[in-house]
Motif scaffolding. Structure first.
Motif, PDB file in Angstrom:
ATOM      1  N   ILE A 270      15.093  -1.193   3.659  1.00 44.78           N
ATOM      2  CA  ILE A 270      14.538  -0.096   2.860  1.00 44.78           C
ATOM      3  C   ILE A 270      14.460   1.142   3.738  1.00 44.78           C
ATOM      4  N   ALA A 271      15.095   2.226   3.252  1.00 38.47           N
ATOM      5  CA  ALA A 271      15.040   3.503   3.959  1.00 38.47           C
ATOM      6  C   ALA A 271      13.924   4.346   3.343  1.00 38.47           C
ATOM      7  N   LEU A 272      12.929   4.669   4.135  1.00 36.28           N
ATOM      8  CA  LEU A 272      11.835   5.516   3.658  1.00 36.28           C
ATOM      9  C   LEU A 272      12.265   6.980   3.721  1.00 36.28           C
ATOM     10  N   ARG A 273      11.627   7.807   2.898  1.00 34.43           N
ATOM     11  CA  ARG A 273      11.792   9.270   3.008  1.00 34.43           C
ATOM     12  C   ARG A 273      10.471   9.798   3.554  1.00 34.43           C
ATOM     13  N   ILE A 274      10.541  10.375   4.742  1.00 36.86           N
ATOM     14  CA  ILE A 274       9.311  10.795   5.421  1.00 36.86           C
ATOM     15  C   ILE A 274       9.369  12.303   5.625  1.00 36.86           C
ATOM     16  N   ILE A 275       8.341  12.983   5.147  1.00 38.11           N
ATOM     17  CA  ILE A 275       8.325  14.452   5.180  1.00 38.11           C
ATOM     18  C   ILE A 275       7.117  14.903   5.991  1.00 38.11           C
TER      19      ILE A 275
ATOM     20  N   HIS B  82       0.803  -1.219   0.000  1.00 38.34           N
ATOM     21  CA  HIS B  82       0.000   0.000   0.000  1.00 38.34           C
ATOM     22  C   HIS B  82       0.835   1.269   0.000  1.00 38.34           C
ATOM     23  N   ILE B  83       2.096   1.191   0.492  1.00 35.33           N
ATOM     24  CA  ILE B  83       2.827   2.456   0.671  1.00 35.33           C
ATOM     25  C   ILE B  83       3.960   2.608  -0.330  1.00 35.33           C
ATOM     26  N   SER B  84       4.334   3.877  -0.551  1.00 36.27           N
ATOM     27  CA  SER B  84       5.460   4.218  -1.426  1.00 36.27           C
ATOM     28  C   SER B  84       6.677   4.504  -0.544  1.00 36.27           C
ATOM     29  N   ASP B  85       7.851   4.659  -1.180  1.00 30.66           N
ATOM     30  CA  ASP B  85       9.067   4.941  -0.403  1.00 30.66           C
ATOM     31  C   ASP B  85       9.096   6.377   0.115  1.00 30.66           C
ATOM     32  N   THR B  86       8.387   7.266  -0.560  1.00 34.09           N
ATOM     33  CA  THR B  86       8.312   8.660  -0.092  1.00 34.09           C
ATOM     34  C   THR B  86       6.928   8.888   0.515  1.00 34.09           C
ATOM     35  N   ILE B  87       6.921   9.377   1.740  1.00 34.45           N
ATOM     36  CA  ILE B  87       5.660   9.512   2.483  1.00 34.45           C
ATOM     37  C   ILE B  87       5.563  10.918   3.064  1.00 34.45           C
TER      38      ILE B  87
ATOM     39  N   VAL C 103      12.330  14.560   7.478  1.00 33.43           N
ATOM     40  CA  VAL C 103      12.457  16.013   7.595  1.00 33.43           C
ATOM     41  C   VAL C 103      11.129  16.594   8.073  1.00 33.43           C
ATOM     42  N   SER C 104      11.221  17.645   8.875  1.00 34.77           N
ATOM     43  CA  SER C 104      10.005  18.293   9.388  1.00 34.77           C
ATOM     44  C   SER C 104       9.900  19.697   8.821  1.00 34.77           C
ATOM     45  N   LEU C 105       8.786  19.952   8.143  1.00 34.79           N
ATOM     46  CA  LEU C 105       8.499  21.278   7.588  1.00 34.79           C
ATOM     47  C   LEU C 105       7.385  21.907   8.417  1.00 34.79           C
ATOM     48  N   ASN C 106       7.592  23.166   8.778  1.00 36.45           N
ATOM     49  CA  ASN C 106       6.670  23.824   9.708  1.00 36.45           C
ATOM     50  C   ASN C 106       6.062  25.073   9.083  1.00 36.45           C
ATOM     51  N   ALA C 107       4.732  25.113   9.035  1.00 34.79           N
ATOM     52  CA  ALA C 107       4.030  26.337   8.654  1.00 34.79           C
ATOM     53  C   ALA C 107       3.831  27.129   9.948  1.00 34.79           C
TER      54      ALA C 107
ATOM     55  N   GLY D 257       3.700  11.512 -11.972  1.00 38.47           N
ATOM     56  CA  GLY D 257       4.325  10.226 -12.283  1.00 38.47           C
ATOM     57  C   GLY D 257       5.027   9.559 -11.115  1.00 38.47           C
ATOM     58  N   LYS D 258       5.146  10.262  -9.980  1.00 43.08           N
ATOM     59  CA  LYS D 258       5.848   9.669  -8.827  1.00 43.08           C
ATOM     60  C   LYS D 258       4.833   9.142  -7.813  1.00 43.08           C
ATOM     61  N   ARG D 259       5.070   7.904  -7.364  1.00 41.96           N
ATOM     62  CA  ARG D 259       4.139   7.304  -6.399  1.00 41.96           C
ATOM     63  C   ARG D 259       4.375   7.923  -5.028  1.00 41.96           C
ATOM     64  N   LEU D 260       3.322   8.438  -4.442  1.00 39.75           N
ATOM     65  CA  LEU D 260       3.420   9.122  -3.156  1.00 39.75           C
ATOM     66  C   LEU D 260       2.342   8.630  -2.210  1.00 39.75           C
ATOM     67  N   THR D 261       2.678   8.654  -0.920  1.00 38.13           N
ATOM     68  CA  THR D 261       1.706   8.330   0.123  1.00 38.13           C
ATOM     69  C   THR D 261       1.544   9.559   1.001  1.00 38.13           C
ATOM     70  N   VAL D 262       0.325   9.858   1.406  1.00 41.38           N
ATOM     71  CA  VAL D 262       0.110  10.885   2.428  1.00 41.38           C
ATOM     72  C   VAL D 262      -0.696  10.252   3.559  1.00 41.38           C
ATOM     73  N   ILE D 263      -0.201  10.436   4.788  1.00 39.97           N
ATOM     74  CA  ILE D 263      -0.839   9.815   5.959  1.00 39.97           C
ATOM     75  C   ILE D 263      -1.020  10.872   7.044  1.00 39.97           C
ATOM     76  N   SER D 264      -2.163  10.865   7.716  1.00 38.61           N
ATOM     77  CA  SER D 264      -2.317  11.722   8.900  1.00 38.61           C
ATOM     78  C   SER D 264      -1.948  10.932  10.148  1.00 38.61           C
ATOM     79  N   THR D 265      -1.474  11.672  11.138  1.00 34.86           N
ATOM     80  CA  THR D 265      -0.928  11.026  12.340  1.00 34.86           C
ATOM     81  C   THR D 265      -1.656  11.383  13.620  1.00 34.86           C
ATOM     82  N   GLY D 266      -2.534  12.406  13.583  1.00 37.03           N
ATOM     83  CA  GLY D 266      -3.002  12.948  14.855  1.00 37.03           C
ATOM     84  C   GLY D 266      -1.865  13.716  15.521  1.00 37.03           C
ATOM     85  N   MET D 267      -2.041  13.977  16.821  1.00 36.84           N
ATOM     86  CA  MET D 267      -1.099  14.855  17.514  1.00 36.84           C
ATOM     87  C   MET D 267      -0.261  14.104  18.544  1.00 36.84           C
ATOM     88  N   GLY D 268       1.011  14.475  18.656  1.00 37.62           N
ATOM     89  CA  GLY D 268       1.847  13.979  19.744  1.00 37.62           C
ATOM     90  C   GLY D 268       2.810  12.884  19.344  1.00 37.62           C
TER      91      GLY D 268
END
Ligand code: R1P
Ligand code: URA
Length: 290
Positions: A109-114, A25-30, A257-261, A67-78
């Motif tokens: 397998i090393a995932l890339r998690i953003i 179900h998941i891609s290497d970049t998440i 990596v953590s990106l902050n708005a 063309g790039k397979r991507l996964t987006v997942i929500s995590t809730g808080m904490g």
């Protein structure tokens, strides 16, 4: 040795316990977001969506973006949720679900998690509306009391300095994130040091009806400085997950990596009137760079 059923837990359909996902179900970049309602704000940019899944606060869309397979997942808080997220994502790629055995080192397998999340600024010169990429994360939460995290000299010195400045009974942890991913995804953003707090109100110095044990908490965060060979270290912003991501990413061998708005500024007392637009811009910037 197979991992026992009580530790690596599968649902009836063979998916992993909380995320409800199977290995294919998941891609290497998440891309990860805190708010489940932010998931479609990311996947609406996809060309197509092949999988939609949800359980509790973990909503997942998998699809293709240019063309790039991507996964987006929500995590809730904490960071307690980040413990579940990182361990289960890692299991999906680095544990054989049939034999229940950890895959060989050379198959890792090393995932890339953003992480794309909101955050409060601690400094007047980091305004609401800005985008900040985390270099070091300092965790005030207890997650690393339970894992053998290895920190470098500077990380230990910063964490010990924060402990002393705040007169804490325990030593926080400090982790520098993956340099290459930060430089690629965070290009042009403010580079900062993020304080991860185990709560939104008291642990971030917010007073509604409850007094704080430390009324000067925000000033302590703002004024913390550590002089190192690399220059002056200060805390720039706070939120509730980044240190857990960076520490578990290091322990499990994934690039994070953590990106902050920046939606609030605790030095000026402002909250962004356009926080949705600030997040929208961060999402589109992230997608262009993955
Ligand atoms: C608090 O409002 C939440 O917002 C920040 C904090 O880390 C915490 O999860 O991140 P998200 O916007 O990703 O949820
Ligand atoms: N998220 C946080 O955790 N704190 C803030 O001030 C804003 C967003």
């Amino acid at each position: 040795m197979p991992i026992p059923e009580s530790e690596l837990i599968f649902n009836k359909d063979g998916s992993i316990y909380h995320l409800n996902l199977q290995p294919d179900h998941i891609s290497d970049t998440i891309i990860t977001v805190g708010d489940p309602e932010r998931v479609p704000l990311v996947s609406e940019h996809f060309d197509s969506i092949e999988t939609r899944m949800h359980k509790r606060e973990f909503v997942t869309h998998v699809g293709y973006y240019k063309g790039k397979r991507l996964t987006v997942i929500s995590t809730g808080m904490g960071t307690d949720n980040i413990d579940i997220l990182l361990n289960e994502l890692d299991a999906l790629v680095n544990i054989d679900f049939v034999s229940r055995e950890v895959r060989a080192h050379e198959e890792h397998i090393a995932l890339r998690i953003i992480r794309v999340g909101t955050s409060g600024s601690l400094q007047a010169d980091i305004p609401v509306g800005s985008h900040l990429v985390t270099e070091h994360a300092v965790g005030l939460d207890s997650l690393m009391q339970f894992y053998p995290l290895v920190e470098t000299g500077l990380e230990i010195e910063v964490a010990t300095g924060v402990q002393q400045a705040l007169a804490l009974d325990y030593r926080p942890y400090c982790v520098r994130g993956a340099d290459l991913l930060r430089e690629q995804i965070g290009a042009g953003m403010i580079v900062g040091n993020t304080l991860t707090c185990p709560g939104f109100y008291g642990p971030q110095g917010r007073v509604l009806r409850l007094d704080l044990r430390r009324p000067d908490l925000i000033e302590q965060f703002q004024n913390f400085r550590y002089q190192s060979a690399e220059g002056e270290f200060r805390l720039t912003n706070f939120e509730m997950e980044t240190a857990g991501y960076y520490a578990l990413g290091r322990l499990l061998g994934h690039e994070v990596v953590s990106l902050n708005a920046i939606v609030a500024n605790r030095a000026t007392g402002e909250f962004a009137t356009n926080s949705d637009a600030v997040m929208h811009d961060l999402i589109t910037k992230t997608l262009e760079r993955v």
